[in-house]
Design an enzyme around this catalytic site. Structure first.
Site, PDB file in Angstrom:
ATOM      1  N   ASP A 139     -12.922  -4.598   1.726  1.00  0.00           N
ATOM      2  CA  ASP A 139     -13.208  -3.165   1.715  1.00  0.00           C
ATOM      3  C   ASP A 139     -11.928  -2.334   1.636  1.00  0.00           C
ATOM      4  O   ASP A 139     -11.145  -2.281   2.579  1.00  0.00           O
ATOM      5  CB  ASP A 139     -13.982  -2.785   2.974  1.00  0.00           C
ATOM      6  CG  ASP A 139     -14.612  -1.407   2.866  1.00  0.00           C
ATOM      7  OD1 ASP A 139     -14.150  -0.606   2.029  1.00  0.00           O
ATOM      8  OD2 ASP A 139     -15.567  -1.131   3.607  1.00  0.00           O
ATOM      9  N   ASP A 360     -13.248   2.669  -5.139  1.00  0.00           N
ATOM     10  CA  ASP A 360     -13.653   2.108  -3.858  1.00  0.00           C
ATOM     11  C   ASP A 360     -14.434   0.816  -4.043  1.00  0.00           C
ATOM     12  O   ASP A 360     -15.435   0.790  -4.751  1.00  0.00           O
ATOM     13  CB  ASP A 360     -14.509   3.137  -3.117  1.00  0.00           C
ATOM     14  CG  ASP A 360     -14.933   2.679  -1.742  1.00  0.00           C
ATOM     15  OD1 ASP A 360     -14.202   1.878  -1.122  1.00  0.00           O
ATOM     16  OD2 ASP A 360     -15.998   3.124  -1.272  1.00  0.00           O
TER      17      ASP A 360
END
Length: 484
Positions: A139, A360
């Site tokens: 992440d 992202d």
């Protein structure tokens, strides 16, 4: 205001850990490693809740779950952006100059999470001494690396599952006292709690997520082992980790924890990148791939022969720091459809004018500020309207259709144009996506303006992405992402 347990409130960048599983975190100066450059790779596995039934495509109910997560994650990005705009700026010069070059590189397996039933990619790492394997969500929006852990028990109750760290059995596990400056000040923005029964008690945290999920545990230092392609095993000692003893939430259950890759002082990226030339990269396999198809998360200069490129490598500026910190921003000039630049207002792409764009790994779909979405949808609508529109209540996806006879060659190509001349052209399947058996949707979401736009991991698939933090630039090129 979002509240946490322990009587405090979340301020600064505490929002970032909330983003992890709702569709997925300030930056500080970093000192060069004495060992210089190098490289490592960690294998990526796609963890995606677009699980499929046979060969028919993703399950409809899981598509809805991904949508819910992405929307909730975005709400946190927006609410936190306003707080970050007034935050003090960290030293940029040190960030740009502190890295050393090197020829070694480090890698680890990374796969799509479809078979895990989550919306991110998953990477394998080894933690502790002796080392033990864990599958963690990769992440780029998270500061902290944490995994399932049993600190208060010599043995797991009810048996022992592979993905649980047992501190009592690791000779390198070291807790952080709750009375320390590190706990009370340095880790405040990582959900450290104020309670301190006795000065030597471990520094505790309590993560609370928007969907009701949470993770509770203690901070510690631990060794993470990696395999260097050039010289064998290497140990990253005294890495800050979270030892999570209590975990609740559907999205948190299929994997062992999170690998924090944010642009942050305490992330895994900060330590690994500065030891391997100041860069990391990943090549995302198709988001519907099974876990037996993997690529790698790499730190250092990765040989292109590992995943042959299908086009030239292009480079564009990384927008780092306020107000997008600790996410990875990009500087967009405009978007084209079918070769025609659309008339999107320039403010949409300007972080200091209410807009901006981040790339992202923890968001699945691509979210666009409303002025951009309206023009893009209008340019694509004619080619999509030839197919029968269906209503499967997949809000906020605004256009879904019967995919019978679908021909992607008839769909105009989308192009993202960066200010320095680079152009990213994703495959059609990355923005006209499979939503259920026999159903495709325009895989772009409209978000309110002003607001940040997000390039999600589905749009990124089948491309190599290189984050060069030492030089502040992002490289990308099309690739099959088939590891050789």
């Amino acid at each position: 205001m979002i509240h946490r347990s322990g009587g405090g409130t979340m301020t600064g960048n505490k929002w970032l850990l909330l983003l992890l599983f709702i569709g997925s975190q300030a930056r500080a100066s970093l000192l060069p490693s004495a060992s210089g450059g190098g490289s490592m790779e960690l294998g990526l596995v796609r963890g995606h809740s677009w699980s499929v039934e046979g060969d028919g495509g993703p399950k409809l109910e899981l598509t809805r779950e991904v949508l819910r997560h992405d929307v909730n994650r975005y709400k946190m990005i927006i609410s936190a952006k306003h707080r970050r705009e007034s935050a003090p700026m960290t030293r940029r010069k040190a960030w740009e100059e502190d890295y050393l070059n090197g020829n070694a590189w480090m890698e680890a397996p990374m796969t799509a999470g479809r078979d895990y039933g989550i919306g991110e990619y998953v990477v394998q790492v080894k933690v502790g001494t002796p080392p033990k394997k864990f599958w963690l969500i990769a992440d780029t929006g998270s500061d902290l690396t944490w995994m399932r852990c049993l600190y208060d028990h010599q043995q797991p109750r009810g048996g022992h599952r592979p993905g649980v760290l047992l501190p009592a059995k690791s000779s390198t596990f070291a807790t952080i006292p709750c009375s320390s400056h590190t706990c009370k000040v340095d880790l405040m923005n990582l959900f450290s709690l104020s309670r301190c029964p006795i000065p030597s008690s471990p520094c505790a945290y309590d993560f609370r997520y928007m969907d009701g999920s949470f993770a509770k545990g203690i901070f510690a230092y631990e060794t993470i082992s990696v395999d260097l392609t050039s010289s064998g095993p290497k140990k990253l000692e005294r890495m800050l980790i979270g030892c999570s003893e209590i975990i609740k939430g559907q999205t948190l259950q299929p994997v062992d924890g999170v690998l924090g890759l944010a642009n942050s002082e305490y992330s895994f990226t900060a330590r690994a990148a500065r030891e391997f030339g100041g860069k990391f990269s990943y090549c995302l396999v198709d988001h519907l791939s099974h876990k037996n198809l993997s690529n790698h998360l790499t730190f250092g200069s990765r040989p292109q022969s590992r995943s042959p490129l299908l086009g030239d490598m292009q480079y564009t500026k990384l927008v780092l720091g306020r107000p997008l910190n600790p996410l990875y921003g990009v500087d967009i000039l405009g978007i084209s459809v079918g070769g025609t630049i659309l008339g999107i207002p320039v403010q949409v792409w300007a972080p200091n004018s209410g807009g901006g764009t981040v790339i992202d790994s923890g968001t699945s779909l691509t979210l666009l500020a409303a002025p951009a979405y309206r023009l893009i949808f209008g340019a694509l609508e004619a080619s999509l309207s030839r197919y029968k529109k269906v209503d499967e209540k997949l809000s906020p996806l605004k256009y879904c259709f019967d995919s019978t006879g679908f021909n992607e060659s008839l769909i105009p190509r989308l192009g993202i144009h960066f200010k320095d001349g680079a152009v990213f052209e994703p495959q059609v399947k990355s923005y006209v996506i499979d939503a259920a058996p026999g159903i495709k949707c325009l895989g772009l979401l409209s978000v309110s303006w002003p607001g940040v736009s997000v390039i999600g991991n589905i749009l990124q698939q089948n491309h190599l992405w290189e984050f060069n933090l030492a030089k502040g630039k992002l490289g990308f090129a099309p690739s099959s992402c088939i590891y050789i």
